[in-house]
Design an enzyme around this catalytic site. Structure first.
Site, PDB file in Angstrom:
ATOM      1  N   CYS A  46       0.835   6.434  -6.742  1.00 37.75           N
ATOM      2  CA  CYS A  46       0.881   5.841  -5.409  1.00 37.75           C
ATOM      3  C   CYS A  46       1.094   4.339  -5.554  1.00 37.75           C
ATOM      4  CB  CYS A  46      -0.404   6.147  -4.659  1.00 37.75           C
ATOM      5  SG  CYS A  46      -1.876   5.746  -5.597  1.00 37.75           S
ATOM      6  N   GLU A  99      -6.263   8.338   1.607  1.00 43.46           N
ATOM      7  CA  GLU A  99      -5.564   7.513   0.601  1.00 43.46           C
ATOM      8  C   GLU A  99      -4.133   8.018   0.547  1.00 43.46           C
ATOM      9  OE1 GLU A  99      -6.950   4.956  -0.545  1.00 43.46           O
ATOM     10  OE2 GLU A  99      -9.095   5.345  -0.369  1.00 43.46           O
TER      11      GLU A  99
END
Ligand code: NAP
Length: 470
Positions: free
Chosen positions: A278, A244
């Site tokens: 993110c 990720e």
């Protein structure tokens, strides 16, 4: 707060300690003892030798007890996050709330039967048998986590692994290890067998790289930057990888948008968590007709985001993770200005504090638009129409998430079909999710293998197929 690394549930006493300082004022937030290469190898051996997997009920109970304990200590955990990460207290509190959800969902999923049944008399080649599937835990998982959600990122690895019955070794960010270690202590206190969890801090070559490359580790679940993620992909060898990585998420605002909503989403998406998500809004792509009024209102809205001491209740935006990161953001801002951009509000830096900043006339090729800038910057780029917005949105190497603000269902559906990324949120920030929904990116943002409690459990287990003649 003097904490230790943990080897299979045992506190590691060591003269070598990591000192963690507040990014706001440099005061010491705490220390953690460091592990050696031998400790890392011993943690892998302990995990792979473990056979006494708790039942589904026991796993669910451990996760539930951990959730209850965290509920009781919410404020303490929120303050630990603010102290070591510099995030505003409201962000620490929000993150604890999300972690409580992760534990609740993981406890629920631990109870759920995951098998399937296939009747075999369905083809000319078949016969009257049945094939069954069941999910088996892996022997040893590794989780490596970033600084920006120092508790919730850890919970998103440990919760699903433990719900699946898989022993796991955590290497949290050395910038924010305190809340991670405290979280592990809650799990041990809730009855987790020590061998199912180690938490190791130490030099990259002795801990992280040994974990990534060890042949007995069956999965590495990594959340962090693109360069480190790609290095892991190159060096991990034959094992499962869940990556990720970074993002550069657009918020597309079309002429038909609800303007109040668009401004709120732009500000929240850009400034929450000091812009260090993110899935933070990193580019605001606004259609020309609405751009002047949107920009005026976003500047006004930005005034509400008071920036200062993270532990002050009035503060809405704390620091970024350290002064070096704030200086980097300042450089990126100066580059954009040199290329013709204008700073309408913010831009001032003091230590690791960077004021929330609205920038217009941002050229499409400057670093702030092309790469990930991990801080409270809100660059506005004017687009002609939806097609222009979608082309620009898809033009970077990243593909994590996105948001589109529009009242047109056809425009929303076209965006959903066209955007090359893991998530499209209509009339929401790119970061919107619930903790058990599938989450994860494509392109440089990830390999398309999702997390979120339900999907992550698949990463920490394998499907065993068996068949019976009945
Ligand atoms: P980072 O620098 O990549 O570090 C992440 C973790 O990797 C840390 O624990 C770090 O340890 C470790 N690490 C460093 N070098 C390593 C190596 N050679 N092998 C194995 N592990 C290594 O990322 P960060 O700066 O902490 O976090 C910010 C980044 O994470 C941003 O790019 C953000 O977008 C991304 N992120 C992505 C998601 C997502 O779900 N896609 C979510 C959150 C954050 P040390 O701390 O000891 O260096």
């Amino acid at each position: 707060m003097n904490l230790t690394s943990y080897l299979a549930g045992r506190p590691l006493q060591s003269a070598q300690v990591l000192t963690v300082r507040s990014p706001y004022d440099g005061s010491i937030s705490g220390t953690v003892t460091l592990a050696t290469r031998a400790d890392t190898e011993a943690a892998i051996a302990a995990a792979t030798a473990f056979r006494d997997t708790p039942t589904r009920y026991q796993r669910s109970e451990i996760l539930e007890k951990t959730r209850t304990a965290l509920e009781a200590r919410r404020e303490e955990f929120a303050r630990t996050i603010s102290s070591e990460a510099g995030l505003a207290l409201r962000e620490g509190r929000y993150e604890v709330g999300r972690t409580i959800d992760v534990l609740r969902f993981a406890a629920m999923e631990a109870l759920r039967d995951d098998g399937q049944i296939f009747s075999c008399d369905i083809s000319a080649q078949g016969k009257a048998r049945k094939i069954f599937t069941t999910r088996e835990p892996l022997r040893c998982a590794v989780a490596i986590t970033p600084f920006n959600h120092p508790l919730n990122q850890v919970a998103h690895k440990l919760g699903p692994a433990l719900a699946a019955g898989t022993p796991i070794i955590l290497k949290p960010s050395e910038k924010t290890p305190l809340v991670a270690v405290k979280f592990a202590e809650l799990l041990y206190a809730a009855g987790l067998p020590g061998a199912m969890l180690s938490v190791l801090l130490g030099p990259t070559a002795d801990v992280a790289e040994v974990l990534v490359q060890h042949p007995d580790v069956e999965v590495v679940a990594f959340t962090g930057s693109v360069p480190v993620g790609k290095r892991i992909a190159l060096t991990a060898g034959y094992k499962k990888l869940v990556l990720e990585l970074g993002g550069n998420d657009p918020l597309i605002v079309l002429d038909d948008a609800d303007l109040d909503l668009a401004v709120t989403l732009a500000a929240e998406g850009s400034y929450r968590n000091s812009g260090q998500r993110c899935t933070a809004v990193k580019r605001i792509l606004v259609q020309a007709g609405i751009a002047p009024e949107f920009t005026r209102r976003l500047v006004e809205k930005t005034r509400e985001y008071t920036c200062g001491n993270p532990l002050d209740e009035a503060t809405k935006v704390g620091t970024v993770i350290d002064e070096a990161s704030a200086i980097y953001l300042e450089t990126v801002l100066q580059e954009a200005v040199a290329a013709g951009a204008k700073v309408l509000i913010g831009g001032e830096r003091r230590g690791a504090l960077l004021q929330p900043t609205v920038i217009t006339d941002v050229p499409r090729d400057c670093r702030m638009v092309v790469s990930e800038s991990f801080g409270p910057l809100a660059p506005i780029i004017i687009v002609r129409d939806l097609d222009d917005a979608l082309t620009l949105a898809n033009s970077t190497a990243y593909g994590l998430s996105s948001g589109v603000v529009t009242t047109s269902l056809p425009s929303a559906m076209k965006a959903i079909r066209t955007l090359r990324c893991g998530t499209v949120n209509i009339n929401e920030v790119p970061g919107f999710r619930v903790e058990n929904s599938p989450f994860g990116g494509i392109k440089d943002s990830g390999l398309g293998i999702k997390e979120g409690v339900i999907e992550a459990m698949k990463g920490y287990s394998y499907v065993k197929t068996f068949s019976l003649p009945w």
